[in-house]
Design a protein around this motif. Structure first.
Motif: not given
Length: 424
Positions: A46-73
């Motif tokens: 939803l962040v990539r495809y459902g949030v309005a394209t001109d609301h990049q401040h909302t899409k910035a939440i992916t930065r914390q999700f990036d850290r999730l996928f860097q976790h070894e587990a």
């Protein structure tokens, strides 16, 4: 690193509900191993495809999700669709627990006569198209000169903002420029936004209304009462909505370029008019009938499960608990229905993670040493899965080919996305 008793958990969906769930699981069950599956090669749903394209401040939440996928587990397995590449039953055999976090991606149907006419378009379909979702194709549905938007929430305001803005207002966005340009070749001349609620009870975020009011575009008017009067008891949000709407329609607001926008409150859609295509919408307002001409009707009245989705029967209705049964859970909109914004999925995810932890602790969900998790999937499925490092390659590509004034150029062709992720 797995141990014989490492609980192996599959999360279906890498949108915000799935990512929040994985974050909460790492805290509630620190010894677990998590595989996050997504049918698309890219994470974040939803962040990539459902949030309005001109609301990049909302899409910035992916930065914390990036850290999730860097976790070894935590493992990302993109491009794997449950119901096509692997069944729910297979996942339940291979993982100690499976959590459905697919969201609800279908636009809720209007459910009135004429709603099936060409020209009736779901707001989600428009948002996904502008976000270059691979399912939506490379063309924006035809909107024409007179657009009626039915709905009073933030999604309706996203659509209204798109209809009002010009090209310069998308600086720093990730909009699909081909679709934006096709709309701006013949933009709407008149837009009518219709809400069943009174202005004070409008569901839209007051800040989004203020954003529209401050935008140097469009002319707003409303024939309906907006301020309920000095005796009305309004909470802070309702007072903010009334103030923002009053500012939008104030005679002192300068007249800008853009469509003439009429805001209607307290109207209920009765039927869509037209023979071969939308020609108007008939509403009831008390004992009156109001007809609004329309070349297109955009419905922004909520979301539902896709009827053809393999997990639709498990996500079609809301529930108080995430536990379907020990070993099978759901979170986010798949659990509680299409209610709440992205941050509300965090609390929902914590509740479901706590349920899983409790089931593990009381023995109703035993972690089996014979459970294989991702490594137990058929070799062709494991080979097909797009990992997080491959997603980073696609991410870098999208950023590198972004045109001037855009943060990325998203590819609408899923096969091309996969090829680039694999280094082709």
């Amino acid at each position: 690193m797995s141990s014989p008793t490492t609980p192996k958990i599959a999360v279906i969906g890498s949108g915000p509900s799935g990512c929040y769930l994985a974050q909460s699981l790492l805290r509630a069950v620190p010894s677990c191993e998590i595989t996050v599956l997504d049918r698309l090669a890219s994470p974040f749903g939803l962040v990539r495809y459902g949030v309005a394209t001109d609301h990049q401040h909302t899409k910035a939440i992916t930065r914390q999700f990036d850290r999730l996928f860097q976790h070894e587990a935590v493992r990302f397995a993109g491009g794997i669709e449950v119901g096509r590449d692997v069944s729910l039953a297979q996942l339940r055999e291979l993982f100690d627990a499976v959590v459905i976090a697919t969201g609800l991606t279908a636009d809720r149907e209007l459910g009135i006569p004429g709603a099936e006419l060409p020209g009736v378009i779901g707001a989600g379909a428009i948002t996904r198209a502008l976000n270059a979702h691979p399912d939506e194709g490379a063309r924006l549905p035809q909107l024409g000169s007179d657009v009626v938007v039915i709905g009073g929430g933030n999604v309706a305001l996203d659509v209204l903002r798109f209809l009002v803005k010009d090209r310069d207002a998308y600086e720093g966005s990730d909009i699909a420029d081909e679709l934006l340009d096709s709309y701006l070749e013949a933009p709407a001349a008149r837009v009518t936004l219709v809400s069943r609620s009174a202005a004070a009870d409008f569901k839209g975020d007051p800040q989004m209304l203020k954003e529209l009011a401050a935008l140097p575009r469009a002319a707003y008017a409303s024939p309906d009462p907006v301020d309920p009067g000095p005796d009305a008891q309004l909470d802070r949000a309702a007072a903010g909505r009334v103030a923002a709407i009053s500012e939008m329609i104030a005679a002192s607001r300068p007249r800008f370029d853009g469509p003439e926008v009429t805001l209607r409150f307290g109207l209920t859609p009765l039927r869509v008019l037209g023979e071969h295509r939308v020609e108007g919408v008939e509403f009831t307002a008390g004992d009156q009938v109001v007809v609004v001409p329309a070349t297109a009707v955009v419905t922004a009245i909520g979301f539902a499960a896709r009827k053809d989705h393999a997990l639709a029967a498990l996500t079609a209705s809301g529930a108080e608990t995430g536990r379907i049964e020990p070993g099978l859970y759901r979170t986010g909109w798949a659990k509680r229905g299409p209610r709440g914004a992205i941050p509300e999925n965090r609390a929902c995810a914590k509740e479901v993670a706590d349920e899983i932890a409790a089931d593990l602790a009381d023995g109703s969900l035993p972690a089996s040493p014979s459970t294989l998790g991702f490594e137990g999937l058929p070799a062709e499925v494991r080979d097909r899965a797009i990992g997080y490092e491959q997603w980073l390659r696609l991410d870098e590509h999208e950023r590198s080919v972004a045109p001037s004034g855009r943060v990325r150029h998203k590819l609408p062709d899923h096969d091309r996305m996969i090829a680039i992720a694999r280094g082709a």
